[in-house]
Design a protein around this motif. Structure first.
Motif, PDB file in Angstrom:
ATOM      1  N   HIS A 726       0.835  -1.217   0.000  1.00  0.00           N
ATOM      2  CA  HIS A 726       0.000   0.000   0.000  1.00  0.00           C
ATOM      3  C   HIS A 726       0.863   1.258   0.000  1.00  0.00           C
ATOM      4  CE1 HIS A 726      -3.652  -2.357   1.010  1.00  0.00           C
ATOM      5  NE2 HIS A 726      -2.791  -3.118   1.666  1.00  0.00           N
ATOM      6  N   VAL A 727       2.095   1.141  -0.482  1.00  0.00           N
ATOM      7  CA  VAL A 727       3.031   2.259  -0.348  1.00  0.00           C
ATOM      8  C   VAL A 727       2.541   3.511  -1.067  1.00  0.00           C
ATOM      9  CG1 VAL A 727       4.454   1.548  -2.326  1.00  0.00           C
ATOM     10  CG2 VAL A 727       5.473   2.898  -0.483  1.00  0.00           C
ATOM     11  N   ASP A 728       1.884   3.353  -2.194  1.00  0.00           N
ATOM     12  CA  ASP A 728       1.429   4.525  -2.950  1.00  0.00           C
ATOM     13  C   ASP A 728       0.444   5.366  -2.115  1.00  0.00           C
ATOM     14  OD1 ASP A 728       1.502   5.837  -5.655  1.00  0.00           O
ATOM     15  OD2 ASP A 728      -0.662   5.629  -5.378  1.00  0.00           O
ATOM     16  N   THR A 729      -0.534   4.678  -1.530  1.00  0.00           N
ATOM     17  CA  THR A 729      -1.527   5.383  -0.697  1.00  0.00           C
ATOM     18  C   THR A 729      -0.864   5.991   0.536  1.00  0.00           C
ATOM     19  OG1 THR A 729      -3.086   3.680  -1.388  1.00  0.00           O
ATOM     20  CG2 THR A 729      -3.771   5.115   0.419  1.00  0.00           C
ATOM     21  N   LEU A 730       0.051   5.221   1.178  1.00  0.00           N
ATOM     22  CA  LEU A 730       0.703   5.701   2.395  1.00  0.00           C
ATOM     23  C   LEU A 730       1.497   6.982   2.130  1.00  0.00           C
ATOM     24  CD1 LEU A 730       1.936   2.288   3.833  1.00  0.00           C
ATOM     25  CD2 LEU A 730       0.271   3.793   4.907  1.00  0.00           C
ATOM     26  N   LEU A 765      12.096   3.514  -4.286  1.00  0.00           N
ATOM     27  CA  LEU A 765      12.800   4.320  -5.309  1.00  0.00           C
ATOM     28  C   LEU A 765      11.885   5.153  -6.205  1.00  0.00           C
ATOM     29  CD1 LEU A 765      15.839   2.143  -6.397  1.00  0.00           C
ATOM     30  CD2 LEU A 765      15.889   4.441  -5.427  1.00  0.00           C
ATOM     31  N   PRO A 766      10.751   4.606  -6.662  1.00  0.00           N
ATOM     32  CA  PRO A 766       9.889   5.439  -7.533  1.00  0.00           C
ATOM     33  C   PRO A 766       9.351   6.700  -6.850  1.00  0.00           C
ATOM     34  CG  PRO A 766       9.263   3.120  -7.659  1.00  0.00           C
ATOM     35  CD  PRO A 766      10.234   3.233  -6.546  1.00  0.00           C
ATOM     36  N   TYR A 767       9.349   6.726  -5.518  1.00  0.00           N
ATOM     37  CA  TYR A 767       8.766   7.864  -4.783  1.00  0.00           C
ATOM     38  C   TYR A 767       9.821   8.818  -4.238  1.00  0.00           C
ATOM     39  CZ  TYR A 767       4.891   4.588  -4.915  1.00  0.00           C
ATOM     40  OH  TYR A 767       3.926   3.717  -5.338  1.00  0.00           O
ATOM     41  N   LYS A 768      11.090   8.463  -4.422  1.00  0.00           N
ATOM     42  CA  LYS A 768      12.163   9.205  -3.745  1.00  0.00           C
ATOM     43  C   LYS A 768      12.145  10.704  -4.088  1.00  0.00           C
ATOM     44  CE  LYS A 768      17.184   9.440  -3.335  1.00  0.00           C
ATOM     45  NZ  LYS A 768      18.476   8.898  -3.731  1.00  0.00           N
ATOM     46  N   VAL A 791      13.776  17.419   9.102  1.00  0.00           N
ATOM     47  CA  VAL A 791      15.202  17.217   8.784  1.00  0.00           C
ATOM     48  C   VAL A 791      15.555  15.731   8.851  1.00  0.00           C
ATOM     49  CG1 VAL A 791      17.537  17.597   9.652  1.00  0.00           C
ATOM     50  CG2 VAL A 791      15.960  19.522   9.486  1.00  0.00           C
ATOM     51  N   ALA A 792      15.095  15.068   9.919  1.00  0.00           N
ATOM     52  CA  ALA A 792      15.417  13.637  10.088  1.00  0.00           C
ATOM     53  C   ALA A 792      14.813  12.799   8.960  1.00  0.00           C
ATOM     54  CB  ALA A 792      14.904  13.158  11.447  1.00  0.00           C
ATOM     55  N   ALA A 793      13.528  13.060   8.645  1.00  0.00           N
ATOM     56  CA  ALA A 793      12.840  12.269   7.615  1.00  0.00           C
ATOM     57  C   ALA A 793      13.445  12.514   6.234  1.00  0.00           C
ATOM     58  CB  ALA A 793      11.349  12.606   7.609  1.00  0.00           C
ATOM     59  N   ARG A 794      13.651  13.781   5.905  1.00  0.00           N
ATOM     60  CA  ARG A 794      14.169  14.111   4.556  1.00  0.00           C
ATOM     61  C   ARG A 794      15.592  13.584   4.391  1.00  0.00           C
ATOM     62  NH1 ARG A 794      16.019  18.832   1.404  1.00  0.00           N
ATOM     63  NH2 ARG A 794      14.810  18.911  -0.533  1.00  0.00           N
ATOM     64  N   GLY A 795      16.383  13.698   5.450  1.00  0.00           N
ATOM     65  CA  GLY A 795      17.760  13.179   5.388  1.00  0.00           C
ATOM     66  C   GLY A 795      17.783  11.677   5.134  1.00  0.00           C
ATOM     67  N   GLU A 796      16.851  10.955   5.758  1.00  0.00           N
ATOM     68  CA  GLU A 796      16.807   9.492   5.576  1.00  0.00           C
ATOM     69  C   GLU A 796      16.400   9.144   4.144  1.00  0.00           C
ATOM     70  OE1 GLU A 796      17.970   6.085   7.138  1.00  0.00           O
ATOM     71  OE2 GLU A 796      17.872   7.920   8.329  1.00  0.00           O
ATOM     72  N   TRP A 797      15.459   9.930   3.583  1.00  0.00           N
ATOM     73  CA  TRP A 797      15.051   9.680   2.195  1.00  0.00           C
ATOM     74  C   TRP A 797      16.182  10.014   1.235  1.00  0.00           C
ATOM     75  CZ3 TRP A 797      11.028   7.513  -0.426  1.00  0.00           C
ATOM     76  CH2 TRP A 797       9.957   7.063   0.341  1.00  0.00           C
TER      77      TRP A 797
END
Length: 797
Positions: A726-730, A765-768, A791-797
């Motif tokens: 369900h990654v697209d919806t999430l 990867l398609p959502y990065k 900052v933490a979330a964006r850095g991890e992505w």
């Protein structure tokens, strides 16, 4: 002779795994080998260990090196010496001292810590090793402390000294004939005391830790030293500006008080009492109570509680705290509510500290509980005759602070002593029997269960009754229990004050939960209603406890059901329904399913629906004051799983059949249940519930959003395979919620976006690019906590 050279060779390897393996093997060998096997290789082993600690960039390798050195020292310490053999331990420690000691004196202090760690590892293996190392090192550290004037350098040296003092702790009493430490008592105390008066807070904190260790060494501190210790702790506790030092000094006093009860009860407690009285008098004289007075008073109260770690001290501190409580109650200053809460918090801490001591627990209970009841009853009576005098004590905040005091004083009583106490407290509330209360000359009678507007203040004190009776052990009989239950039931349904009604409902539920089982409790399908009907039709000479429970539950249902349908007190009826349902769900009583169905039906009610949905959180969560194991409630194992199995399908079915205006209530109820469910259970049910959780994220109710996000975040980590589908919806939902007007929702959505990175990389990867671009916006959020998560979330992505 073959293994040790191999280990030395592997220690010199560039591979960290080889180093770790060889060091662990050496540690294992030392448990079996003797000095004969080790003798030839000791210089090479020490050389390799020293190099690794001085040069390593790996904490793991350093830790294993120190463990191996400890093992070597312990092995050599076990050797039995004969007159013609060399003392290998002495020569081994000499080489360690020779290589490390001079580093402790270097001005730049580069290798100070590695040297200190090596010396402490070798010294900690045995008392003989400790004496040998400390004899050489302790005088040197004391000398270096005096030489250095900077607080940072002094802190480093004192921390090393503290390490050696903690090693001495392992062997307890300081021996007169052998101890280097005892011969250095004066300079050691001087160094520690000087640290306590240093302007540097960090040095003070190390000094307080060192002081605590010195105090724990029996026979080390002289009587004059002990007086100085108390004086320093008092000064830091009351007058040190930094709260860290003040708090650390309080904790140190609490640690040392059981070791030196006479010194602390004779010197510290009277000084704290003086400060408290002087501060109270001066602030009473001033028109406006200043911040300084309030802060000093808070610290005095906290310190009195912190130091109450021995029964003899509790006997000194409790009367001081109660005396202050009475003074504040009689005063009319604006800050009295906060003062009363502070006294109650201190009394609560004392109660927790003396729970394990039977004598201390009973002294505390029979001193504190009657006093709190007396001042509360006095205040309630004054409220009806002189409204301004006792009002602060009847504030919800103050009564709520008294509840844990009485509860903590009661939960650990023996059944015999609890029965003795309950024989006074219950008649006080039912019959106004005040004879056991101190200073019991009250202006009117105490009738908390009677009707009348002038008695509203008295009814609020049911909170204190709840704290007492709901904390009693289950095998303690409560006098006039059936009458008490009926009075509580009537009060919970008829009282206009929400605080009183809720408290009465909680007290009723707490008693019902512990009541001996009814007929229906042993039968799967039959609730108490049918059993009661048959029982009432036939006259019987004796009414069993089970029948009594059936009757009181039937009475409760008869009172609740009409109140839920219509009338001005629907909210009170719902509160009673929730607490009685919780009491029965915890003990697996069959009537719980009937009451839960009633609650599910209320989710579609326009007025009560949102509150009923929040009620599912109350049913599943741990309650702080009643109905938990700490107060002896009947809590069955896995009650949450059983509730989930019985009711979640009904919630899901109700959601799909509900109108658009009440769908959010079902989602909110569901998210509360899922939030409190053990995660392994939730993971197994996830495939069937995930679509509903995703729908909940689109709900406009922020409570639903928050509950759902906090439910999904751990699932992303624990069930990545299912969530990947369900990654697209999430991704879409989480990114949308990062712009929510509610800060808590934005933070939770960013944490979930961060947790998404635990899914397989091929899925992400398609959502990065899209996620990184979207997470740029919350980097500029006006709230710092949101920016931090972004900052933490964006850095991890």
């Amino acid at each position: 002779q073959f293994l040790l050279p191999l280990l030395i060779e592997k220690m010199d390897s560039d591979l960290q795994s080889a180093k770790l393996d060889s060091l662990q093997t050496l540690t294992a060998c030392c448990a079996i080998y003797g000095q004969k096997e080790l003798q030839e290789f000791l210089p090479s082993l020490w050389s390799s260990l020293r190099r690794e600690v001085f040069q390593t960039a790996s904490e793991k390798v350093e830790a294993e090196c120190l463990a191996a050195l400890y093992a070597l020292s312990a092995c050599l310490s076990r050797s039995v010496l004969s007159s013609d053999t060399e003392d290998l331990l002495d020569s081994f420690l000499s080489s360690i001292l020779q290589d490390c000691r001079h580093h402790l004196c270097e001005p730049d202090m580069k290798l100070v810590w590695p040297s200190a760690k090596l010396l402490q590892a070798a010294a900690g293996a045995s008392l003989r090793a400790y004496h040998r190392v400390s004899h050489s090192v302790l005088p040197l550290l004391l000398e270096q402390y005096t030489k250095h004037s900077q607080s940072s350098q002094r802190r480093t040296i004192l921390e090393m000294l503290l390490g050696f003092l903690e090693l001495q702790q392992k062997w307890g009493h300081v021996e007169e004939d052998e101890s280097t430490l005892l011969s250095l008592r004066a300079p050691v105390c001087s160094v520690v005391f000087s640290a306590l008066t240093d302007p540097s807070v960090q040095l003070q904190l190390v000094g307080i830790r060192a002081l605590t260790v010195l105090g724990s060494l029996q026979g080390f501190l002289s009587p004059s030293d002990l007086e100085l210790v108390v004086d320093h702790l008092l000064r830091l506790t009351l007058h040190e500006e930094d709260s860290q030092s003040s708090k650390a000094a309080m904790e140190a006093a609490g640690s040392l008080a059981p070791i030196y009860p006479k010194v602390f009860s004779g010197r510290m407690v009277p000084r704290l009492e003086e400060e408290l009285q002087a501060d109270f008098s001066s602030s009473e004289r001033e028109e406006e109570s200043s911040q300084d007075h309030s802060s000093l008073r808070q610290r005095c109260l906290q310190a009195l509680a912190a130091v109450s770690t021995h029964t003899s001290i509790v006997r000194e501190t409790v009367p001081v705290l109660l005396q202050h409580l009475r003074k504040v109650q009689k005063g009319s200053e604006a800050g009295s509510t906060q003062d009363l809460v502070s006294v109650c918090q201190s009394l609560h801490r004392v109660a927790l500290q003396c729970q394990q001591d039977v004598e201390g627990c009973w002294y505390y209970h029979q001193t504190v509980v009657p006093c709190l009841l007396a001042v509360a009853v006095q205040a309630a009576m004054q409220e009806s005759t002189q409204p301004l005098l006792g009002r602060a004590l009847l504030e919800e905040e103050v009564l709520a602070a008294m509840v844990p005091v009485i509860s903590a004083a009661t939960t650990h009583l023996s059944p015999e002593l609890a029965a003795q106490s309950v024989s006074h407290v219950v008649p006080l509330f039912l019959d106004g029997e005040v004879s056991f209360l101190p200073q019991n000359s009250f202006p009117c009678s105490f009738q908390p269960f009677e009707d009348g507007e002038c008695l509203e203040a008295q009814r609020r004190l049911v909170a204190l009754l709840m704290a007492f009776v709901c904390s009693l052990p289950r095998n303690v009989a409560i006098p006039q229990q059936e009458r008490l239950l009926r009075e509580l039931l009537a009060l919970s349904c008829s009282c206009n004050c929400p605080f009183t009604a809720t408290t009465a409902a909680k007290c009723f539920a707490g008693l019902v939960n512990k009541h001996p089982a009814g007929k229906g409790a042993g039968q799967d399908a039959m609730g108490p209603c049918q059993g009661t009907g048959r029982g009432m039709a036939q006259p019987v000479p004796f009414v069993s406890p089970g029948q009594q429970l059936d009757e009181i539950l039937q009475l409760a249902v008869d009172r609740m059901e009409p109140g839920l349908v219509e009338g001005p007190r629907r909210t009170q009826a719902l509160t009673l329904l929730l607490w009685v349902t919780k009491a029965l769900v915890l003990r697996y009583h069959p009537l719980s399913s009937h009451l839960t169905d009633k609650l599910l039906g209320l989710l579609s009610d326009a007025e009560l629906g949102p509150a009923a949905a929040d009620g599912f959180s109350l049913l599943m969560a741990e309650s702080p004051d009643v109905l938990h194991k700490g107060c002896h409630a009947d809590v069955r194992i896995m009650f949450r799983q059983r509730f989930f199995t019985d009711n979640v399908p009904k919630l899901v079915q109700g959601f799909y059949g509900a109108g658009p205006d009440v769908k959010a209530n079902y989602l909110k109820g569901l998210s509360h249940v899922l939030n409190h469910l053990p995660k392994p259970v939730l993971v197994t049910e996830l495939p069937t519930l995930l679509s509903l959780l995703l729908e909940a994220l689109s709900c406009s109710d922020r409570v639903v959003q928050l509950s759902t996000l906090s439910c999904l975040q751990p699932l992303l980590l624990e069930a990545p395979q299912i969530m990947s589908l369900h990654v697209d919806t999430l991704v879409t939902k989480f990114l949308n919620l990062t712009s929510s007007p509610t800060m808590a929702v934005r933070i939770a959505a960013l944490r979930c976006a961060h947790a998404l990175t635990s899914l397989p990389v091929t899925v992400l990867l398609p959502y990065k690019a899209r996620v990184i671009r979207a997470l740029a916006k919350p980097l500029d959020d006006k709230k710092r906590l949101v920016r931090k998560e972004a900052v933490a979330a964006r850095g991890e992505w």
